[in-house]
Write a protein that holds these residues in place. Structure first.
Motif, PDB file in Angstrom:
ATOM      1  N   ILE A   6      -0.514 -43.735  21.130  1.00  0.00           N
ATOM      2  CA  ILE A   6       0.054 -44.261  19.881  1.00  0.00           C
ATOM      3  C   ILE A   6       0.537 -43.112  19.002  1.00  0.00           C
ATOM      4  CG2 ILE A   6      -0.500 -45.462  17.725  1.00  0.00           C
ATOM      5  CD1 ILE A   6      -2.386 -47.240  19.424  1.00  0.00           C
ATOM      6  N   GLU A   7      -0.260 -42.065  18.903  1.00  0.00           N
ATOM      7  CA  GLU A   7       0.123 -40.900  18.103  1.00  0.00           C
ATOM      8  C   GLU A   7       1.407 -40.261  18.630  1.00  0.00           C
ATOM      9  OE1 GLU A   7      -1.725 -36.528  17.318  1.00  0.00           O
ATOM     10  OE2 GLU A   7      -3.110 -38.219  17.063  1.00  0.00           O
ATOM     11  N   THR A   8       1.516 -40.142  19.939  1.00  0.00           N
ATOM     12  CA  THR A   8       2.718 -39.578  20.551  1.00  0.00           C
ATOM     13  C   THR A   8       3.934 -40.449  20.260  1.00  0.00           C
ATOM     14  OG1 THR A   8       1.430 -38.544  22.313  1.00  0.00           O
ATOM     15  CG2 THR A   8       3.777 -38.866  22.733  1.00  0.00           C
ATOM     16  N   ALA A   9       3.787 -41.753  20.373  1.00  0.00           N
ATOM     17  CA  ALA A   9       4.893 -42.677  20.099  1.00  0.00           C
ATOM     18  C   ALA A   9       5.314 -42.609  18.632  1.00  0.00           C
ATOM     19  CB  ALA A   9       4.495 -44.101  20.475  1.00  0.00           C
ATOM     20  N   GLU A  10       4.346 -42.548  17.736  1.00  0.00           N
ATOM     21  CA  GLU A  10       4.667 -42.443  16.314  1.00  0.00           C
ATOM     22  C   GLU A  10       5.404 -41.145  16.006  1.00  0.00           C
ATOM     23  OE1 GLU A  10       0.780 -43.006  14.619  1.00  0.00           O
ATOM     24  OE2 GLU A  10       1.092 -45.170  14.393  1.00  0.00           O
ATOM     25  N   ALA A  11       4.975 -40.046  16.625  1.00  0.00           N
ATOM     26  CA  ALA A  11       5.623 -38.752  16.412  1.00  0.00           C
ATOM     27  C   ALA A  11       7.059 -38.763  16.936  1.00  0.00           C
ATOM     28  CB  ALA A  11       4.824 -37.643  17.086  1.00  0.00           C
ATOM     29  N   ALA A  12       7.321 -39.581  17.955  1.00  0.00           N
ATOM     30  CA  ALA A  12       8.666 -39.689  18.529  1.00  0.00           C
ATOM     31  C   ALA A  12       9.514 -40.718  17.799  1.00  0.00           C
ATOM     32  CB  ALA A  12       8.570 -40.040  20.010  1.00  0.00           C
ATOM     33  N   ALA A  13       8.995 -41.282  16.722  1.00  0.00           N
ATOM     34  CA  ALA A  13       9.701 -42.267  15.905  1.00  0.00           C
ATOM     35  C   ALA A  13      10.065 -43.541  16.673  1.00  0.00           C
ATOM     36  CB  ALA A  13      10.940 -41.659  15.258  1.00  0.00           C
ATOM     37  N   VAL A  14       9.165 -43.999  17.532  1.00  0.00           N
ATOM     38  CA  VAL A  14       9.359 -45.258  18.232  1.00  0.00           C
ATOM     39  C   VAL A  14       9.327 -46.376  17.184  1.00  0.00           C
ATOM     40  CG1 VAL A  14       8.362 -46.844  19.915  1.00  0.00           C
ATOM     41  CG2 VAL A  14       8.370 -44.395  20.373  1.00  0.00           C
ATOM     42  N   ASN A  15      10.282 -47.305  17.262  1.00  0.00           N
ATOM     43  CA  ASN A  15      10.431 -48.340  16.239  1.00  0.00           C
ATOM     44  C   ASN A  15       9.250 -49.284  16.122  1.00  0.00           C
ATOM     45  OD1 ASN A  15      12.914 -47.348  15.567  1.00  0.00           O
ATOM     46  ND2 ASN A  15      14.039 -48.791  16.840  1.00  0.00           N
TER      47      ASN A  15
END
Length: 83
Positions: A6-15
């Motif tokens: 989740i942290e990785t996805a948030e850092a990648a600006a996943v919508n």
């Protein structure tokens, strides 16, 4: 492990990021989640076991690929040895 993803996805600006924990037969619960939440693409982590008996018996990800109504991509964790 889920928190890291989740942290990785948030850092990648996943919508859109959602996490949910269910109990039951993993392949059935994942398939139900795909159906219920109108998922249009699934990404599954895999340990990448390659022996023939594992392939024939089928792991969770193999069962999802066989029954999924949407495209599924397998992602293997990088080799920890750096190779």
């Amino acid at each position: 492990m889920i928190a890291d993803a989740i942290e990785t996805a948030e850092a990648a600006a996943v919508n859109s990021i959602a996490s949910e924990i269910e109990f039951g037969v993993p392949s059935k619960e994942i398939r139900n989640y795909i159906d219920t939440n109108e998922i249009d693409f699934a990404i599954l982590g895999t340990h990448g076991k390659t022996d023939f008996s594992r392939y024939m018996m089928g792991g969770v990800s193999v069962k999802i690929v066989r029954t999924s109504p949407v495209p599924v991509m397998w992602v293997r964790e990088p080799d920890s040895s750096g190779g």
